[in-house]
Write a protein that holds these residues in place. Structure first.
Motif, short mmCIF file in Angstrom:
data_model
loop_
_atom_site.label_atom_id
_atom_site.label_comp_id
_atom_site.label_asym_id
_atom_site.label_seq_id
_atom_site.Cartn_x
_atom_site.Cartn_y
_atom_site.Cartn_z
N THR A 461 1.08 -1.20 -0.15
CA THR A 461 -0.26 0.37 0.17
C THR A 461 0.35 1.16 0.13
OG1 THR A 461 -1.71 -0.93 1.57
CG2 THR A 461 -1.27 1.25 1.47
N GLY A 462 0.81 2.49 -1.04
CA GLY A 462 1.21 3.49 -1.37
C GLY A 462 2.43 2.94 -1.68
N VAL A 463 2.96 2.58 -2.28
CA VAL A 463 3.99 2.31 -3.65
C VAL A 463 3.81 1.67 -4.85
CG1 VAL A 463 5.48 1.47 -1.14
CG2 VAL A 463 4.85 0.28 -2.42
N SER A 464 4.21 1.44 -5.81
CA SER A 464 4.59 1.80 -7.23
C SER A 464 5.82 1.27 -8.21
CB SER A 464 2.93 2.71 -7.92
OG SER A 464 3.53 4.25 -8.15
N GLY A 465 5.04 1.02 -8.87
CA GLY A 465 6.40 1.38 -9.68
C GLY A 465 7.34 0.47 -9.98
N GLU A 466 8.83 1.05 -10.00
CA GLU A 466 10.15 0.59 -9.91
C GLU A 466 10.04 -0.10 -8.60
OE1 GLU A 466 15.08 1.15 -9.71
OE2 GLU A 466 13.33 2.49 -10.30
N ILE A 467 9.74 0.36 -7.05
CA ILE A 467 9.39 -0.15 -5.65
C ILE A 467 8.57 -0.93 -5.48
CG2 ILE A 467 8.93 0.89 -3.59
CD1 ILE A 467 11.60 2.72 -5.26
N ALA A 468 7.38 -0.84 -6.36
CA ALA A 468 6.86 -1.90 -5.84
C ALA A 468 7.68 -3.82 -6.67
CB ALA A 468 5.36 -1.85 -7.13
N ASP A 469 8.32 -3.15 -7.93
CA ASP A 469 9.27 -4.21 -8.98
C ASP A 469 10.28 -5.19 -7.71
OD1 ASP A 469 9.79 -5.98 -10.92
OD2 ASP A 469 12.03 -4.93 -10.34
N LYS A 470 10.96 -3.75 -6.71
CA LYS A 470 11.98 -4.25 -5.39
C LYS A 470 10.64 -5.05 -4.18
CE LYS A 470 15.51 -2.05 -7.52
NZ LYS A 470 16.89 -2.85 -8.16
N MET A 471 9.82 -4.40 -4.47
CA MET A 471 9.80 -5.18 -3.19
C MET A 471 9.01 -6.71 -2.91
SD MET A 471 6.47 -2.69 -1.57
CE MET A 471 6.52 -3.04 -0.08
N GLY A 472 8.64 -6.84 -4.73
CA GLY A 472 8.26 -7.81 -5.19
C GLY A 472 9.22 -9.33 -5.23
N GLU A 473 10.72 -8.56 -5.37
CA GLU A 473 11.98 -9.64 -5.50
C GLU A 473 12.44 -9.48 -4.41
OE1 GLU A 473 13.89 -10.17 -7.43
OE2 GLU A 473 13.09 -9.26 -9.60
N ILE A 474 12.21 -8.52 -3.25
CA ILE A 474 12.95 -8.87 -1.87
C ILE A 474 11.73 -10.07 -1.80
CG2 ILE A 474 12.00 -7.88 0.31
CD1 ILE A 474 13.59 -5.28 -0.83
N MET A 475 10.13 -10.50 -1.46
CA MET A 475 9.28 -11.04 -1.30
C MET A 475 9.87 -12.19 -1.12
SD MET A 475 5.46 -9.13 -0.35
CE MET A 475 5.71 -7.89 -1.84
N LYS A 476 10.46 -12.36 -3.32
CA LYS A 476 10.70 -13.51 -3.84
C LYS A 476 12.00 -14.23 -3.57
CE LYS A 476 10.81 -15.88 -7.76
NZ LYS A 476 9.61 -17.38 -8.68
N ASP A 477 13.19 -13.15 -2.33
CA ASP A 477 14.22 -13.87 -2.54
C ASP A 477 13.81 -14.52 -0.59
OD1 ASP A 477 16.85 -14.08 -2.24
OD2 ASP A 477 16.31 -12.89 -0.65
N MET A 478 12.47 -13.89 -0.01
CA MET A 478 12.53 -14.23 1.20
C MET A 478 11.88 -16.13 0.91
SD MET A 478 10.28 -10.92 2.99
CE MET A 478 9.93 -11.85 4.48
N SER A 479 10.94 -15.81 -0.17
CA SER A 479 10.98 -17.05 -0.18
C SER A 479 11.29 -18.51 -0.57
CB SER A 479 9.87 -16.75 -1.72
OG SER A 479 10.45 -16.77 -2.42
N LYS A 480 12.81 -18.25 -0.27
CA LYS A 480 13.99 -18.64 -0.71
C LYS A 480 13.96 -19.92 0.65
CE LYS A 480 16.13 -16.49 -4.42
NZ LYS A 480 18.10 -15.99 -5.28
N ASN A 481 13.98 -19.45 1.80
CA ASN A 481 13.94 -19.67 2.79
C ASN A 481 12.33 -20.24 4.19
OD1 ASN A 481 16.66 -19.00 2.33
ND2 ASN A 481 16.50 -17.37 3.48
N MET A 482 11.44 -19.73 2.82
CA MET A 482 10.02 -19.58 3.96
C MET A 482 8.82 -19.64 2.81
SD MET A 482 10.69 -16.02 5.90
CE MET A 482 8.93 -16.75 7.08
N GLN A 483 7.68 -20.05 3.22
CA GLN A 483 6.51 -19.83 2.07
C GLN A 483 6.61 -18.62 2.47
OE1 GLN A 483 2.85 -22.31 3.64
NE2 GLN A 483 2.76 -22.55 1.58
N VAL A 484 5.98 -17.90 1.32
CA VAL A 484 5.78 -16.29 1.80
C VAL A 484 4.04 -16.38 0.41
CG1 VAL A 484 5.96 -14.01 1.04
CG2 VAL A 484 7.94 -15.47 1.80
N PHE A 485 3.16 -15.50 0.76
CA PHE A 485 2.38 -15.34 0.38
C PHE A 485 1.75 -13.83 0.10
CE2 PHE A 485 0.58 -19.13 2.33
CZ PHE A 485 0.48 -19.72 1.12
N SER A 486 1.64 -13.32 -0.67
CA SER A 486 1.03 -12.02 -0.78
C SER A 486 -0.46 -12.00 -1.61
CB SER A 486 2.30 -11.16 -1.80
OG SER A 486 2.09 -9.60 -1.57
#
Length: 550
Positions: A461-486
């Motif tokens: 909430t409150g972000v978009s564009g490139e920042i949203a892409d980076k947030m997705g990358e971070i959550m994707k990276d987290m999912s290497k160690n754990m199950q992540v839902f978004s």
């Protein structure tokens, strides 16, 4: 990890079942489609309070069931302590009955909501939008640093000891208050007790003294009556003893005639013997009978003490006075016992204070050592999220009082822009900055926490564009160690998922129902294209969606 979720008769859901895999799972859908219903159902199965209004059909029960794979989470002790069968694939089931009653089960064993909630803490972290503000609370900040310092269990043990200290201090205050109240009465209580002890009370003593008093008070009357009785009994010519002897001799003369007369003679002989004995006793009493005014005074005084005590304590017997004496003795002794107990408690509290102080000092040392590491890692993630000038300072201030985390107070200072002064996070961070900071915290902690599953509900909430892409990358990276839902509205994040579910409403027999389906590759392109351009999907939106997915 969360393997599966099935829901029956809940809100707008008549019946659905979903299977999940490891990695990064995306859930999308239009506003109002029912994503919050999924969260509500998951919350119920993890121990939240039930509401009869959540039943779709009020005449049928609601059943929500979640399956978790838990063999790697070291939860055997929890199951043993709660007397629940441990299964590598554990199933939690929640039922809400039409009458409003609720039941919970873990592996088909009936359990309390408290037990479900405690287990749920180890299984999944649901992060909803309103929980972003948790990062501004000292509780969350301490837990964050202690997770990084690998001392969360030690802090939990400290808190348990702190509760024990508070219980001891409460008991000590109660004992001191009780002692204070008793000390006010101690002198009088001790006086009453010693007064009773000095009176040397014994069972039966009052009756003995009253009898002796009666004798001494009537010496002349007793002597006069005894002398008359002796004269009547022992007169040589007309005394009872002489007449009894003559009667006995007369009967003796006929005793051989009949056994009946012989028995009368024997009885008269017995009477003569008994009467002689009585006469001797009367002579003895008469000889010893002396008026003793001093002894009379002693007995009078002793009895008066007893009478005064009975009047003072409003009783009628020595037995009752002795009961009061025992009760007063207990009160006197209890003061000594309370003083001893207070002494023991003060020693125990002092020792526990020393233990807690040492633990607090160790916590502070670990925190001070790890705070710079946490600050650095958070700033690095924030840079990836489009905040290159963000500054974070975590201040730890010692305090003399114990709290749940030791003897520290914490301040989380933050600045998003270059040249801006650091300020308290809750006062200076915007909603979008708070969301990014929370994601940064979760990303950092995912390297230290053993939490198997995390669910982000619109953390973007409150972000978009490139920042949203980076947030997705971070959550994707987290999912290497754990199950992540978004749960997200942003296509940049949705495209990062390993699998993608869509929540939508449909009308079946003129009844609105919420459904969820796993999207195929083709449908996923369309869904992301719609997220980009709206319901009217253009070729450019399709190409953009494909680009994001690639």
């Amino acid at each position: 990890m969360l393997n599966a979720l099935s829901i029956k008769n809940y809100a707008l859901i008549e019946k659905l079942a979903i299977d999940f895999s490891n990695g990064f799972t995306i859930i999308t859908g239009e506003t109002g489609a029912g994503k919050s219903i999924l969260l509500g159902a998951l919350g119920l199965v993890l121990g939240k309070r039930a509401d009869l209004n959540s039943l779709k059909n009020k005449e049928e029960k609601c059943i929500i069931e979640a399956s978790f794979q838990i063999e790697k989470y070291n939860l055997e002790a929890f199951f043993a302590e709660n007397d629940i069968d441990f299964e590598q694939q554990t199933i939690i089931r929640r039922e809400i009955l039409p009458n409003g009653k609720s039941r919970a089960f873990i592996n088909d064993s009936p359990v309390s909501l408290q037990q479900v909630t405690e287990l749920g803490i180890f299984l999944i972290d649901i992060h909803s939008q309103h929980q972003t503000l948790e990062i501004t609370e000292s509780k969350y900040q301490f837990e964050m640093i202690d997770a990084l310092s690998n001392q969360r269990e030690a802090v939990a043990a400290f808190y348990s000891k702190l509760q024990g200290l508070k219980n001891l201090e409460s008991t000590l205050e109660q004992l001191k208050s009780s002692l204070q109240n008793q000390v006010k009465e101690q002198d009088y209580t001790t006086f009453l007790y010693e007064e009773l002890v000095a009176s040397n009370l014994q069972i039966g003593i009052q009756e003995e003294l009253e009898e002796e008093l009666s004798k001494l008070s009537n010496v002349e009357l007793i002597r006069e009556q005894l002398e008359k009785a002796i004269t009547l009994s022992d007169n040589e010519q007309f005394g009872i003893l002489q007449n009894l002897k003559e009667v006995k001799n007369l009967i003796f003369k006929i005793s051989t005639i009949s056994n009946q007369y012989a028995q009368i003679h024997e009885r008269l002989e017995s009477i003569q013997i008994e009467f002689k004995d009585i006469l001797n006793e009367m002579n003895g009493l008469a000889d010893t009978l002396v008026f003793e005014p001093e002894q009379l005074e002693v007995i009078n005084s002793r009895l008066q003490i007893i009478y005064n005590l009975q009047k003072k304590h409003q009783v009628l017997s020595i037995e009752e006075l002795l009961d009061i004496q025992n009760s007063l003795e207990d009160k006197v002794d209890s003061i000594v016992n309370i003083e001893n107990e207070i002494g023991k408690l003060e020693v125990e509290i002092s020792k526990l204070n020393e233990v807690l102080t040492l633990m607090s000092q160790e916590f502070r040392a670990n925190r001070l050592m790890n705070i710079p590491k946490l600050e650095t890692q958070l700033i690095e993630v924030l840079k990836l999220l489009g905040m290159p000038d963000a500054q974070i300072k975590i201040a730890l201030n010692p305090t003399s009082l114990f709290n749940a985390y030791g003897q520290d107070e914490i301040q989380f200072l933050f600045s998003a822009n270059k040249g801006s002064d650091l300020g308290l996070l809750k006062k200076v961070a915007s909603g979008g900055e708070m969301s990014r900071l929370m994601l940064a915290v979760k990303a950092v902690l995912s390297n230290y926490s053993q939490l198997p599953t995390i669910l982000f509900d619109e953390i973007d909430t409150g972000v978009s564009g490139e920042i949203a892409d980076k947030m997705g990358e971070i959550m994707k990276d987290m999912s290497k160690n754990m199950q992540v839902f978004s749960i997200t509205h942003l296509p940049q994040i949705a495209a990062k998922g390993d699998e993608h579910f869509k929540v939508f409403k449909t009308n079946i027999n003129e009844v609105t129902q919420t459904q969820i389906e796993q999207l195929s590759s083709e449908n996923r392109i369309i869904e992301i294209a719609q997220m980009l351009s709206g319901s009217s999907v253009s070729d450019s939106a399709i190409n953009h969606a494909k680009a994001l997915l690639n």
